[in-house]
Design a protein around this motif. Structure first.
Motif, mmCIF file in Angstrom:
data_model
loop_
_atom_site.group_PDB
_atom_site.id
_atom_site.type_symbol
_atom_site.label_atom_id
_atom_site.label_comp_id
_atom_site.label_asym_id
_atom_site.label_seq_id
_atom_site.Cartn_x
_atom_site.Cartn_y
_atom_site.Cartn_z
ATOM 1 N N GLY A 92 14.851 -0.018 -17.554
ATOM 2 C CA GLY A 92 14.818 -1.431 -17.905
ATOM 3 C C GLY A 92 14.564 -2.345 -16.719
ATOM 4 N N TYR A 93 13.886 -1.831 -15.702
ATOM 5 C CA TYR A 93 13.572 -2.612 -14.511
ATOM 6 C C TYR A 93 12.249 -3.356 -14.706
ATOM 7 C CZ TYR A 93 17.088 0.297 -12.087
ATOM 8 O OH TYR A 93 18.237 0.943 -11.704
ATOM 9 N N ASN A 94 11.879 -4.089 -13.682
ATOM 10 C CA ASN A 94 10.630 -4.832 -13.657
ATOM 11 C C ASN A 94 9.439 -3.871 -13.791
ATOM 12 O OD1 ASN A 94 8.287 -6.301 -12.609
ATOM 13 N ND2 ASN A 94 9.755 -7.824 -11.894
ATOM 14 N N THR A 95 8.572 -4.114 -14.746
ATOM 15 C CA THR A 95 7.411 -3.245 -14.955
ATOM 16 C C THR A 95 6.113 -3.878 -14.473
ATOM 17 O OG1 THR A 95 7.168 -4.052 -17.230
ATOM 18 C CG2 THR A 95 8.449 -2.019 -16.899
ATOM 19 N N ARG A 96 6.195 -5.069 -13.907
ATOM 20 C CA ARG A 96 4.991 -5.727 -13.379
ATOM 21 C C ARG A 96 4.772 -5.368 -11.913
ATOM 22 N NH1 ARG A 96 1.554 -10.328 -13.740
ATOM 23 N NH2 ARG A 96 -0.018 -9.848 -12.160
ATOM 24 N N TYR A 97 5.870 -5.327 -11.138
ATOM 25 C CA TYR A 97 5.765 -5.055 -9.702
ATOM 26 C C TYR A 97 6.746 -3.968 -9.282
ATOM 27 C CZ TYR A 97 3.518 -9.678 -9.650
ATOM 28 O OH TYR A 97 2.715 -10.756 -9.896
ATOM 29 N N CYS A 98 6.397 -3.276 -8.208
ATOM 30 C CA CYS A 98 7.339 -2.383 -7.525
ATOM 31 C C CYS A 98 7.001 -2.403 -6.045
ATOM 32 C CB CYS A 98 7.286 -0.960 -8.088
ATOM 33 S SG CYS A 98 5.732 -0.077 -7.768
ATOM 34 N N ILE A 99 7.951 -1.979 -5.240
ATOM 35 C CA ILE A 99 7.741 -1.877 -3.791
ATOM 36 C C ILE A 99 7.636 -0.406 -3.425
ATOM 37 C CG2 ILE A 99 8.745 -2.286 -1.511
ATOM 38 C CD1 ILE A 99 10.122 -4.768 -2.712
ATOM 39 N N LEU A 100 6.575 -0.042 -2.740
ATOM 40 C CA LEU A 100 6.345 1.332 -2.297
ATOM 41 C C LEU A 100 6.282 1.359 -0.779
ATOM 42 C CD1 LEU A 100 3.487 2.291 -4.809
ATOM 43 C CD2 LEU A 100 5.946 2.748 -5.054
ATOM 44 N N ILE A 101 6.983 2.317 -0.174
ATOM 45 C CA ILE A 101 6.971 2.480 1.282
ATOM 46 C C ILE A 101 6.615 3.922 1.595
ATOM 47 C CG2 ILE A 101 8.291 2.311 3.416
ATOM 48 C CD1 ILE A 101 10.044 0.208 2.083
ATOM 49 N N ASP A 102 5.451 4.124 2.178
ATOM 50 C CA ASP A 102 4.930 5.468 2.462
ATOM 51 C C ASP A 102 5.275 5.869 3.894
ATOM 52 O OD1 ASP A 102 3.554 7.815 2.772
ATOM 53 O OD2 ASP A 102 1.638 7.059 2.028
ATOM 54 N N MET A 103 6.376 6.590 4.048
ATOM 55 C CA MET A 103 6.846 6.989 5.369
ATOM 56 C C MET A 103 6.056 8.151 5.975
ATOM 57 S SD MET A 103 9.321 5.177 6.647
ATOM 58 C CE MET A 103 10.345 3.810 6.110
ATOM 59 N N SER A 104 5.054 8.655 5.263
ATOM 60 C CA SER A 104 4.199 9.689 5.853
ATOM 61 C C SER A 104 3.221 9.068 6.849
ATOM 62 C CB SER A 104 3.425 10.440 4.765
ATOM 63 O OG SER A 104 2.437 9.614 4.172
ATOM 64 N N LEU A 105 3.095 7.749 6.815
ATOM 65 C CA LEU A 105 2.201 7.039 7.736
ATOM 66 C C LEU A 105 2.948 6.626 9.002
ATOM 67 C CD1 LEU A 105 0.405 4.727 5.158
ATOM 68 C CD2 LEU A 105 -0.658 6.588 6.437
ATOM 69 N N PRO A 106 2.256 6.544 10.129
ATOM 70 C CA PRO A 106 2.892 6.068 11.365
ATOM 71 C C PRO A 106 3.413 4.645 11.185
ATOM 72 C CG PRO A 106 0.731 7.028 11.831
ATOM 73 C CD PRO A 106 0.828 6.887 10.344
ATOM 74 N N SER A 107 4.441 4.299 11.934
ATOM 75 C CA SER A 107 5.071 2.993 11.747
ATOM 76 C C SER A 107 4.215 1.837 12.254
ATOM 77 C CB SER A 107 6.439 2.958 12.442
ATOM 78 O OG SER A 107 6.293 3.036 13.856
#
Length: 202
Positions: free
Chosen positions: A47-62
């Motif tokens: 039942g969370y927001n289905t329009r947006y989400c935050i994704l953080i790809d830690m496989s990439l260098p910082s």
């Protein structure tokens, strides 16, 4: 004396290899779309927001933009930016593990914890633009997030632009973004009626 052809060939190969090595890594869009699809299914169940989400790809260098606000309706990245990870056993605010971060859910580890989070209430932060969002870990890999005071905030040490091959300064495990990125995301979060999902993955 003219250089020998073999020397010229070797120099050309050396230049080519140097360019290839220096090439900046980027977000894998196909992988991001798959993660967004999985995030949407999870959000619908909770039942969370289905329009947006935050994704953080830690496989990439910082030092590259690995923080993303994904627009599910548009099927694209709406906002992206740099994001810090935890310093672990290294001194705070350095760039010790810019390519190879350690992950942990343990209190006192000073590491980032992988997994899905619910972005909760807005509060005051001593860092950046003085805004933070509390995070609730939803998996066994990040269940201690609230107890560890892992929050989403901005940090003046995080650059607005990519700094690769350098890294982003490391904190104690919070996903910290630049001030401008936080202003953009904060404005979006304040408009949402349902909780948003944040997914930190490797």
């Amino acid at each position: 004396m003219k250089p020998k052809p073999i020397i010229l060939l070797a120099l050309a190969l050396l230049c080519f290899c140097s360019i290839a090595i220096a090439e900046t890594p980027h977000i894998n869009l196909a992988r991001t779309k798959e993660k967004a699809k999985q995030a949407l299914a999870f959000a619908k169940k909770r039942g969370y927001n289905t329009r947006y989400c935050i994704l953080i790809d830690m496989s990439l260098p910082s030092g590259v933009k690995r923080f993303m606000v994904w627009d599910q309706k548009g099927g694209k990245i709406q906002t992206s930016g740099l994001v810090s990870h935890g310093c672990g056993r290294s001194p705070w605010a350095g760039e010790w593990s810019k390519d190879t971060p350690a992950f942990s859910n343990a209190d006192g580890s000073h590491c980032t914890a992988l997994g899905k989070y619910r972005v909760d209430g807005r509060g005051y932060s001593a860092w950046g633009i003085n805004v933070k969002y509390f995070l609730t870990g939803l998996e066994s890999t990040n269940s201690n997030a609230y107890a560890r005071q892992i929050v989403f905030h901005s940090w003046e040490k995080v650059s607005e632009t990519e700094v690769y091959p350098n890294g982003t300064p490391e904190g104690w495990g919070c996903p910290a973004v630049s001030n401008q990125t936080m202003r953009t995301v904060d404005a979006l979060l304040k408009k949402q009626k349902k909780k948003m999902l944040m997914w930190v993955y490797n």
